[in-house]
Design a protein around this motif. Sequence first.
Motif, PDB file in Angstrom:
ATOM      1  N   LYS B 139       0.836  -1.211   0.000  1.00 41.87           N
ATOM      2  CA  LYS B 139       0.000   0.000   0.000  1.00 41.87           C
ATOM      3  C   LYS B 139       0.870   1.260   0.000  1.00 41.87           C
ATOM      4  CE  LYS B 139      -3.899  -2.049   2.443  1.00 41.87           C
ATOM      5  NZ  LYS B 139      -4.567  -2.165   3.739  1.00 41.87           N
ATOM      6  N   SER B 140       2.058   1.161   0.594  1.00 42.66           N
ATOM      7  CA  SER B 140       2.946   2.316   0.657  1.00 42.66           C
ATOM      8  C   SER B 140       4.075   2.221  -0.383  1.00 42.66           C
ATOM      9  CB  SER B 140       3.591   2.423   2.040  1.00 42.66           C
ATOM     10  OG  SER B 140       2.613   2.453   3.027  1.00 42.66           O
ATOM     11  N   TYR B 141       4.424   1.000  -0.759  1.00 43.58           N
ATOM     12  CA  TYR B 141       5.581   0.821  -1.662  1.00 43.58           C
ATOM     13  C   TYR B 141       5.276  -0.377  -2.574  1.00 43.58           C
ATOM     14  CZ  TYR B 141      10.524   0.602  -3.025  1.00 43.58           C
ATOM     15  OH  TYR B 141      11.705   0.620  -3.730  1.00 43.58           O
ATOM     16  N   ALA B 142       4.979  -0.071  -3.817  1.00 45.80           N
ATOM     17  CA  ALA B 142       4.500  -1.126  -4.722  1.00 45.80           C
ATOM     18  C   ALA B 142       5.629  -1.994  -5.274  1.00 45.80           C
ATOM     19  CB  ALA B 142       3.726  -0.496  -5.871  1.00 45.80           C
ATOM     20  N   ILE B 150      14.848  -0.656   3.330  1.00 47.86           N
ATOM     21  CA  ILE B 150      14.003  -0.900   4.514  1.00 47.86           C
ATOM     22  C   ILE B 150      12.725  -0.065   4.414  1.00 47.86           C
ATOM     23  CG2 ILE B 150      15.859  -1.525   6.121  1.00 47.86           C
ATOM     24  CD1 ILE B 150      15.709   1.383   7.187  1.00 47.86           C
ATOM     25  N   VAL B 151      11.707  -0.523   5.112  1.00 49.87           N
ATOM     26  CA  VAL B 151      10.452   0.223   5.215  1.00 49.87           C
ATOM     27  C   VAL B 151      10.257   0.520   6.703  1.00 49.87           C
ATOM     28  CG1 VAL B 151       7.959   0.113   4.866  1.00 49.87           C
ATOM     29  CG2 VAL B 151       9.489  -0.949   3.209  1.00 49.87           C
ATOM     30  N   VAL B 152       9.961   1.798   7.017  1.00 52.14           N
ATOM     31  CA  VAL B 152       9.894   2.161   8.445  1.00 52.14           C
ATOM     32  C   VAL B 152       8.452   2.383   8.890  1.00 52.14           C
ATOM     33  CG1 VAL B 152      12.203   3.169   8.494  1.00 52.14           C
ATOM     34  CG2 VAL B 152      10.246   4.625   7.962  1.00 52.14           C
ATOM     35  N   GLY B 153       8.209   2.094  10.157  1.00 54.09           N
ATOM     36  CA  GLY B 153       6.890   2.327  10.760  1.00 54.09           C
ATOM     37  C   GLY B 153       6.599   3.815  10.858  1.00 54.09           C
ATOM     38  N   ASP B 155       5.669   5.825  13.187  1.00 54.76           N
ATOM     39  CA  ASP B 155       6.095   6.654  14.321  1.00 54.76           C
ATOM     40  C   ASP B 155       7.597   6.913  14.349  1.00 54.76           C
ATOM     41  OD1 ASP B 155       3.533   6.807  15.145  1.00 54.76           O
ATOM     42  OD2 ASP B 155       3.697   5.330  16.749  1.00 54.76           O
ATOM     43  N   LEU B 156       8.340   6.275  13.454  1.00 58.28           N
ATOM     44  CA  LEU B 156       9.794   6.472  13.460  1.00 58.28           C
ATOM     45  C   LEU B 156      10.161   7.775  12.755  1.00 58.28           C
ATOM     46  CD1 LEU B 156      11.169   2.881  12.792  1.00 58.28           C
ATOM     47  CD2 LEU B 156      10.879   4.072  14.946  1.00 58.28           C
ATOM     48  N   ASN B 157      11.180   8.426  13.300  1.00 57.39           N
ATOM     49  CA  ASN B 157      11.594   9.717  12.762  1.00 57.39           C
ATOM     50  C   ASN B 157      12.553   9.509  11.585  1.00 57.39           C
ATOM     51  OD1 ASN B 157      12.006  12.439  12.488  1.00 57.39           O
ATOM     52  ND2 ASN B 157      13.571  12.544  14.089  1.00 57.39           N
ATOM     53  N   ALA B 158      12.062   8.858  10.572  1.00 58.74           N
ATOM     54  CA  ALA B 158      12.862   8.617   9.367  1.00 58.74           C
ATOM     55  C   ALA B 158      11.947   8.747   8.168  1.00 58.74           C
ATOM     56  CB  ALA B 158      13.469   7.223   9.416  1.00 58.74           C
ATOM     57  N   PHE B 159      12.530   9.203   7.060  1.00 59.81           N
ATOM     58  CA  PHE B 159      11.705   9.493   5.881  1.00 59.81           C
ATOM     59  C   PHE B 159      12.309   8.836   4.641  1.00 59.81           C
ATOM     60  CE2 PHE B 159      11.232  12.710   9.089  1.00 59.81           C
ATOM     61  CZ  PHE B 159       9.855  12.755   9.237  1.00 59.81           C
ATOM     62  N   VAL B 160      11.483   8.730   3.611  1.00 62.37           N
ATOM     63  CA  VAL B 160      11.921   8.094   2.374  1.00 62.37           C
ATOM     64  C   VAL B 160      13.179   8.799   1.856  1.00 62.37           C
ATOM     65  CG1 VAL B 160      11.275   7.608  -0.031  1.00 62.37           C
ATOM     66  CG2 VAL B 160       9.598   7.358   1.797  1.00 62.37           C
ATOM     67  N   THR B 165      21.717   3.464   9.709  1.00 61.50           N
ATOM     68  CA  THR B 165      22.804   2.495   9.852  1.00 61.50           C
ATOM     69  C   THR B 165      22.521   1.560  11.021  1.00 61.50           C
ATOM     70  OG1 THR B 165      24.318   4.164   9.016  1.00 61.50           O
ATOM     71  CG2 THR B 165      25.313   2.265  10.116  1.00 61.50           C
ATOM     72  N   PHE B 166      22.504   0.256  10.724  1.00 63.30           N
ATOM     73  CA  PHE B 166      22.315  -0.752  11.774  1.00 63.30           C
ATOM     74  C   PHE B 166      23.541  -1.657  11.787  1.00 63.30           C
ATOM     75  CE2 PHE B 166      17.923   0.087  10.223  1.00 63.30           C
ATOM     76  CZ  PHE B 166      17.429   0.685  11.377  1.00 63.30           C
ATOM     77  N   TYR B 167      24.194  -1.736  12.894  1.00 61.98           N
ATOM     78  CA  TYR B 167      25.403  -2.579  13.054  1.00 61.98           C
ATOM     79  C   TYR B 167      26.408  -2.306  11.930  1.00 61.98           C
ATOM     80  CZ  TYR B 167      22.390  -4.887  16.392  1.00 61.98           C
ATOM     81  OH  TYR B 167      21.543  -5.121  17.442  1.00 61.98           O
ATOM     82  N   GLY B 168      26.535  -1.034  11.593  1.00 62.10           N
ATOM     83  CA  GLY B 168      27.531  -0.641  10.596  1.00 62.10           C
ATOM     84  C   GLY B 168      27.073  -0.832   9.168  1.00 62.10           C
ATOM     85  N   VAL B 169      25.841  -1.278   8.985  1.00 65.13           N
ATOM     86  CA  VAL B 169      25.339  -1.489   7.620  1.00 65.13           C
ATOM     87  C   VAL B 169      24.373  -0.346   7.283  1.00 65.13           C
ATOM     88  CG1 VAL B 169      24.032  -3.037   6.102  1.00 65.13           C
ATOM     89  CG2 VAL B 169      25.537  -3.974   7.876  1.00 65.13           C
ATOM     90  N   ASP B 170      24.659   0.322   6.180  1.00 66.23           N
ATOM     91  CA  ASP B 170      23.784   1.421   5.752  1.00 66.23           C
ATOM     92  C   ASP B 170      22.548   0.860   5.061  1.00 66.23           C
ATOM     93  OD1 ASP B 170      25.439   3.323   6.743  1.00 66.23           O
ATOM     94  OD2 ASP B 170      26.444   3.744   4.830  1.00 66.23           O
ATOM     95  N   CYS B 171      21.383   1.335   5.514  1.00 69.55           N
ATOM     96  CA  CYS B 171      20.131   0.878   4.900  1.00 69.55           C
ATOM     97  C   CYS B 171      19.372   2.082   4.356  1.00 69.55           C
ATOM     98  CB  CYS B 171      19.266   0.150   5.921  1.00 69.55           C
ATOM     99  SG  CYS B 171      20.014  -1.387   6.484  1.00 69.55           S
ATOM    100  N   HIS B 172      18.712   1.853   3.240  1.00 70.58           N
ATOM    101  CA  HIS B 172      18.025   2.944   2.546  1.00 70.58           C
ATOM    102  C   HIS B 172      16.520   2.852   2.848  1.00 70.58           C
ATOM    103  CE1 HIS B 172      15.775   4.073  -1.220  1.00 70.58           C
ATOM    104  NE2 HIS B 172      16.365   5.207  -0.911  1.00 70.58           N
ATOM    105  N   VAL B 173      15.953   4.000   3.315  1.00 68.26           N
ATOM    106  CA  VAL B 173      14.514   3.998   3.617  1.00 68.26           C
ATOM    107  C   VAL B 173      13.743   4.109   2.302  1.00 68.26           C
ATOM    108  CG1 VAL B 173      12.615   5.155   4.825  1.00 68.26           C
ATOM    109  CG2 VAL B 173      14.872   5.046   5.883  1.00 68.26           C
ATOM    110  N   ALA B 174      13.088   3.020   1.904  1.00 64.65           N
ATOM    111  CA  ALA B 174      12.362   2.992   0.625  1.00 64.65           C
ATOM    112  C   ALA B 174      10.932   3.480   0.788  1.00 64.65           C
ATOM    113  CB  ALA B 174      12.355   1.575   0.077  1.00 64.65           C
ATOM    114  N   ALA B 175      10.382   3.320   1.985  1.00 66.11           N
ATOM    115  CA  ALA B 175       8.981   3.726   2.190  1.00 66.11           C
ATOM    116  C   ALA B 175       8.695   3.893   3.673  1.00 66.11           C
ATOM    117  CB  ALA B 175       8.044   2.673   1.600  1.00 66.11           C
ATOM    118  N   LYS B 176       7.653   4.654   3.932  1.00 67.66           N
ATOM    119  CA  LYS B 176       7.191   4.816   5.316  1.00 67.66           C
ATOM    120  C   LYS B 176       5.739   4.316   5.357  1.00 67.66           C
ATOM    121  CE  LYS B 176       7.254   8.040   9.107  1.00 67.66           C
ATOM    122  NZ  LYS B 176       8.069   9.070   9.686  1.00 67.66           N
ATOM    123  N   LEU B 177       5.435   3.510   6.320  1.00 71.50           N
ATOM    124  CA  LEU B 177       4.121   2.869   6.353  1.00 71.50           C
ATOM    125  C   LEU B 177       3.043   3.789   6.932  1.00 71.50           C
ATOM    126  CD1 LEU B 177       5.373  -0.563   7.652  1.00 71.50           C
ATOM    127  CD2 LEU B 177       4.434  -0.114   5.383  1.00 71.50           C
TER     128      LEU B 177
END
Lengths: 226, 401
Positions: B139-142, B150-153, B155-160, B165-177
């Motif tokens: 519904k948010s990311y086809a 990654i797709v974030v919930g 309430d998280l302060n992150a945007f598309v 970065t989690f455990y030194g791994v960079d992740c890209h926010v593709a969508a927000k739910l």
Amino acid sequence: MLLKAEKITKQFLRESRNTNQFCAVQETDFTLEAGSFAILTGRSGSGKSTFLHMLSGLMTPTSGRVLIQEKEIYSLSDKDLSAFRNQHIGVIPQGQSALYSLNVLENICLPYTLYHKNAHQEEALALMEQLEIAHLQAAYPSELSGGELRRMAIARAFLRKPELILADEPTSDLDDENTKIVFAFLQKAAREGAAVLAVTHETDVSQFADKVFCMKAGVLTEQNSL
Amino acid sequence: MKLANSLPVRNLKGKPVRTAVLLLLTTLLTLTVFGGTLMIISLKTGLHSLESRLGADIMVVPYEATTKSNLETIVLQGATGYFYMDNEKYQKIASCEGIGQISAQFFLASASSGCCSLSVQIIGFDPDTDFTITPWIKKSYAQNLQKFDIVVGNDLNAFVGDTLTFYGVDCHVAAKLDKTGTSFDTAVFTNSETIKALIQSSVDKNMNEFKNINPDAVVSCVLINVAEGYTVEEVLNDINIHVKKVKAIQTKDMISGVSDSLSGIADIISLLIAVVWIAGIIILLLAFTMSVNERKKEFAVLRMLGASQRKLAAMVMQEALLVCLLGSLLGIGLGLLILLPFNQLIEELLNLPFLLPSAGQMLTDTIAAVLVSVLSGGIAVSASAFRISRMDTALILRGEN
């Protein structure tokens, strides 16, 4: 004949002894012509106000009929009788009768505003001029003296130019000067064609009236004709 | 005649204290009815949202990894946590009878990240088999999530477009739910490929509670929808009997605690609404009775001037309805002022899924609250209006009544 009461009576049940009936007004005939000013006197509790209220359509007689302009008013529905009273009868009640949330001019215009009609402010102001309260049009009733309030009630009763004016002790608690202003005004209204009946305790105002009646223990008698 | 200059409005304006008290009463009455109803609806919407997000009949987790309450705090209350079982368990579960749909999920809790003041739950799913998260994410990311997407919930302060970065791994926010009103609003979702890389990195950095695990050989939980012709109980018992060291749980049972709490709170709120409503009507009844008694002379004067019984009753009724209408609008406004900005806080205080209903549902609730308030005023004033229409004008004018 503008007002005609035929054999009207009024009986009340005494609340303390509810089997005991009290006759406030004995069987009475009464007529009042257009252009005449009648005064009704009598002691307190003699039935004057009851009689007046029956004539004004506010109290249904126990028996008898009241006709105004040949219309039997108590045969009308409440809605029609109310509209009839609004248009044809001006009532000046005992005591204060102002609506304290409205100013003086609005109080006087009430007979019109009650029926969603445009208030005839010019006519109201003219009446206020005659009664010497024009300067109080924007004041509120709480700011007025007893005499001013009474004159406001008189202006209100006259606003729709009713054919019949019924005044219940219009000068009680007024000084001599205010009493004379009020009775002169009622007399003038009668001269201009209205039928006026005023209940009063005043003894020296008979000079203003065409007829003087007296009520004693519910019995009405005509005292003299001027 | 304009409403503002009508007699009922002038009467209300002319007695500001009396009007203010009546207004306050109706405002509180509506605030309780509207706010309470909206809270019950929001709790029920939140529960429904949670049910649809869980979206499976059965959840299978490693037996030693969790007691039921721990699992509930992770799945239902947004607490972070993770546990693993061998992939072999997944294969055994898949071979049980009555399995309709089956998919594995992988959990990991972040140590910290730029987006969040607290650690967040990372949930990985297998895009090839998933039937719970993918329909919701679509519904948010086809598109399909790529590695390190990654797709974030909500309430998280992150945007598309952000990088977390989690455990030194960079992740890209593709969508927000979209907001769900559940613990999923504070979670991060990704595909199995990405989460396995994150788990490996946490192990490599010696930050994972489970030392030396092979991300390719473990799963955290298995979600199952039973096949047609089987009952959930049958499949659940089959798994619990035939697959060792796992616990199969009916998801409906898992949210039964939430459902019970919600039902308890809804009952309390309903009782409160009923009590306030009845008390409100009684208070309004007394207030209108007192007000009308105090104004008997005024009504007698109006009658003398030609107001019919019906006109007087209508005037009293209009005054009451105007007060109730205005009070109800104030109550609704106040309710929205409390519930809209503070719904997050309410969710945290209640510790239950809480999701404000749709605009349409809110509009319906608003109209219902206005009707309840106006109806209450109407009921409360009707006795006074009737009494006024039947009063003995002549006696009141003479000051004898």
